[in-house]
Design a protein around this motif. Sequence first.
Motif, PDB file in Angstrom:
ATOM      1  N   LYS A 108       0.844  -1.193   0.000  1.00 42.57           N
ATOM      2  CA  LYS A 108       0.000   0.000   0.000  1.00 42.57           C
ATOM      3  C   LYS A 108       0.879   1.243   0.000  1.00 42.57           C
ATOM      4  CE  LYS A 108      -2.746   0.875   3.602  1.00 42.57           C
ATOM      5  NZ  LYS A 108      -2.742   2.309   3.957  1.00 42.57           N
ATOM      6  N   ALA A 109       0.476   2.224  -0.815  1.00 44.58           N
ATOM      7  CA  ALA A 109       1.270   3.440  -0.969  1.00 44.58           C
ATOM      8  C   ALA A 109       0.839   4.499   0.038  1.00 44.58           C
ATOM      9  CB  ALA A 109       1.118   3.983  -2.384  1.00 44.58           C
ATOM     10  N   ASN A 110       1.731   5.476   0.269  1.00 43.23           N
ATOM     11  CA  ASN A 110       1.334   6.655   1.037  1.00 43.23           C
ATOM     12  C   ASN A 110       0.528   7.590   0.128  1.00 43.23           C
ATOM     13  OD1 ASN A 110       3.301   7.669  -0.621  1.00 43.23           O
ATOM     14  ND2 ASN A 110       4.636   8.422   1.005  1.00 43.23           N
ATOM     15  N   ALA A 111       0.151   8.749   0.659  1.00 41.14           N
ATOM     16  CA  ALA A 111      -0.776   9.625  -0.065  1.00 41.14           C
ATOM     17  C   ALA A 111      -0.214  10.146  -1.383  1.00 41.14           C
ATOM     18  CB  ALA A 111      -1.185  10.792   0.827  1.00 41.14           C
ATOM     19  N   ASP A 112       1.108  10.349  -1.475  1.00 39.87           N
ATOM     20  CA  ASP A 112       1.673  10.912  -2.704  1.00 39.87           C
ATOM     21  C   ASP A 112       2.427   9.883  -3.540  1.00 39.87           C
ATOM     22  OD1 ASP A 112       3.822  10.540  -1.073  1.00 39.87           O
ATOM     23  OD2 ASP A 112       4.451  12.642  -1.009  1.00 39.87           O
ATOM     24  N   ASN A 113       2.233   8.602  -3.235  1.00 42.58           N
ATOM     25  CA  ASN A 113       2.817   7.519  -4.040  1.00 42.58           C
ATOM     26  C   ASN A 113       4.341   7.507  -4.050  1.00 42.58           C
ATOM     27  OD1 ASN A 113       0.298   6.616  -4.652  1.00 42.58           O
ATOM     28  ND2 ASN A 113       0.446   6.919  -6.846  1.00 42.58           N
ATOM     29  N   THR A 114       4.986   8.040  -3.041  1.00 42.41           N
ATOM     30  CA  THR A 114       6.451   8.053  -3.012  1.00 42.41           C
ATOM     31  C   THR A 114       7.027   6.989  -2.085  1.00 42.41           C
ATOM     32  OG1 THR A 114       6.415   9.735  -1.274  1.00 42.41           O
ATOM     33  CG2 THR A 114       6.575  10.499  -3.556  1.00 42.41           C
ATOM     34  N   TYR A 115       6.167   6.278  -1.371  1.00 40.47           N
ATOM     35  CA  TYR A 115       6.646   5.267  -0.430  1.00 40.47           C
ATOM     36  C   TYR A 115       5.600   4.156  -0.331  1.00 40.47           C
ATOM     37  CZ  TYR A 115       8.319   3.130   3.904  1.00 40.47           C
ATOM     38  OH  TYR A 115       8.782   2.237   4.847  1.00 40.47           O
ATOM     39  N   TYR A 116       6.065   2.928  -0.419  1.00 40.47           N
ATOM     40  CA  TYR A 116       5.190   1.776  -0.283  1.00 40.47           C
ATOM     41  C   TYR A 116       5.584   0.957   0.939  1.00 40.47           C
ATOM     42  CZ  TYR A 116       2.589   1.755  -4.699  1.00 40.47           C
ATOM     43  OH  TYR A 116       1.721   2.042  -5.724  1.00 40.47           O
ATOM     44  N   GLY A 117       4.593   0.428   1.606  1.00 42.21           N
ATOM     45  CA  GLY A 117       4.818  -0.552   2.651  1.00 42.21           C
ATOM     46  C   GLY A 117       4.252  -1.888   2.224  1.00 42.21           C
ATOM     47  N   ILE A 118       4.952  -2.979   2.577  1.00 38.25           N
ATOM     48  CA  ILE A 118       4.441  -4.326   2.356  1.00 38.25           C
ATOM     49  C   ILE A 118       3.993  -4.863   3.717  1.00 38.25           C
ATOM     50  CG2 ILE A 118       4.977  -6.680   1.616  1.00 38.25           C
ATOM     51  CD1 ILE A 118       6.993  -5.566  -0.319  1.00 38.25           C
ATOM     52  N   TYR A 119       2.778  -5.388   3.773  1.00 42.55           N
ATOM     53  CA  TYR A 119       2.176  -5.815   5.025  1.00 42.55           C
ATOM     54  C   TYR A 119       1.701  -7.260   4.933  1.00 42.55           C
ATOM     55  CZ  TYR A 119       1.892  -0.743   5.679  1.00 42.55           C
ATOM     56  OH  TYR A 119       2.180   0.590   5.794  1.00 42.55           O
ATOM     57  N   ARG A 120       1.624  -7.895   6.108  1.00 42.49           N
ATOM     58  CA  ARG A 120       0.968  -9.194   6.209  1.00 42.49           C
ATOM     59  C   ARG A 120      -0.106  -9.098   7.284  1.00 42.49           C
ATOM     60  NH1 ARG A 120       3.525 -14.908   8.152  1.00 42.49           N
ATOM     61  NH2 ARG A 120       2.978 -14.031  10.194  1.00 42.49           N
ATOM     62  N   ILE A 121      -1.271  -9.678   6.995  1.00 41.02           N
ATOM     63  CA  ILE A 121      -2.388  -9.605   7.927  1.00 41.02           C
ATOM     64  C   ILE A 121      -3.082 -10.961   7.995  1.00 41.02           C
ATOM     65  CG2 ILE A 121      -4.029  -8.819   6.155  1.00 41.02           C
ATOM     66  CD1 ILE A 121      -5.301  -7.046   8.347  1.00 41.02           C
ATOM     67  N   ALA A 122      -3.516 -11.333   9.190  1.00 38.62           N
ATOM     68  CA  ALA A 122      -4.315 -12.541   9.357  1.00 38.62           C
ATOM     69  C   ALA A 122      -5.712 -12.290   8.803  1.00 38.62           C
ATOM     70  CB  ALA A 122      -4.383 -12.934  10.830  1.00 38.62           C
ATOM     71  N   LEU A 123      -6.226 -13.237   8.051  1.00 39.40           N
ATOM     72  CA  LEU A 123      -7.529 -13.057   7.418  1.00 39.40           C
ATOM     73  C   LEU A 123      -8.678 -13.162   8.418  1.00 39.40           C
ATOM     74  CD1 LEU A 123      -6.944 -15.106   4.150  1.00 39.40           C
ATOM     75  CD2 LEU A 123      -6.945 -12.633   4.406  1.00 39.40           C
ATOM     76  N   ALA A 124      -8.462 -13.861   9.520  1.00 34.55           N
ATOM     77  CA  ALA A 124      -9.497 -14.006  10.539  1.00 34.55           C
ATOM     78  C   ALA A 124      -9.075 -13.267  11.805  1.00 34.55           C
ATOM     79  CB  ALA A 124      -9.732 -15.485  10.845  1.00 34.55           C
ATOM     80  N   GLY A 125     -10.054 -12.972  12.673  1.00 38.71           N
ATOM     81  CA  GLY A 125      -9.747 -12.348  13.950  1.00 38.71           C
ATOM     82  C   GLY A 125      -9.667 -10.839  13.871  1.00 38.71           C
TER      83      GLY A 125
END
Length: 321
Positions: A108-125
């Motif tokens: 997911k990018a920040n508001a001005d598309n200059t930085y991206y983060g890669i995340y992992r999330i549990a689908l449940a809970g």
Amino acid sequence: MRLGWFLRKWLPGAVLLAALLMIPSFRAEAGTAYRFVPYYRIYQSEMDGTRYQSGDWYFYTEMLSSGAERLFAAKDLTSDGKRLFTDYADAGHVSNLLVNDQYAFFAKANADNTYYGIYRIALAGDGKAAKITGAKCNPEGELLIWGATGGKIYYTLSAPSDGQQRLYSCDIASGKNTRVAEDLYVEARNARYLYLSAYADPYVLHIFDMRTGEIVNRMEKPDELQTISKVFLKSDRMYVVLEFQENTGEYIYTVLHYALDGSDMKQVAEIRKDGVSIGDVTRYSVYYSVDDGDGDVAYFRYKQSTGMHIPISEEAYKDTY
């Protein structure tokens, strides 16, 4: 005498073995292998009035009045499910996901598309997304996740300086990023390989093995001036469509067949027509359409065994995009 010797020799080992058997088995990461979910497939499902299914999970989006977009994962076709993220209204949206039966990776990018983060999330809970790593990006570019195996996630990133695309691996545990290739563009992928192309390149494709982290094959082009039009991956084979324009202005489309590792090249079709778009390639046929430039489109099936171009209806036409 013999009993005392037996107890002294074997009892300590037996006690240790019993203790080890009582310890629960350990796995580095629970869950099945990750599956690739192109984000546009989620949109396509919604346009058809349903949700995109991957394994036991259904994915759908919700657009807010602000223009921001939410992504949800649900266990069925009707429940609200879990919100995975809300994207910025004007930022480039997430383009693909990696999911298994427990987790999802997304970028997911920040508001001005200059930085991206890669995340992992549990689908449940109720758990929130955990950030794996981050990277600077060109405002006109994007970060695309392509695969995860062996404790690493592979992604491409448009570099901040020149906009050229780089391929990186990221160690999921540490978040360390390593550049493994550059100026290469992902044309197709499966669970093991990324199929990469480059502009002004003498190779059809560079095949990158995500298990080894190396390019394991480069297939030479029949003609260096050809460019890739499409790549189709089937269960046991790959079809590559190459485009070339002669000095006369005539377009030539060549369809090549390969094994998934890039070996065993065979030419299965050559189509010499303007306004051609290749829709799909199967074991026996090449489906293509021809636009005459006046809004009229004709549909054809090229039969590989006979070389015949057979007119077909739009309903009989196959198109993977």
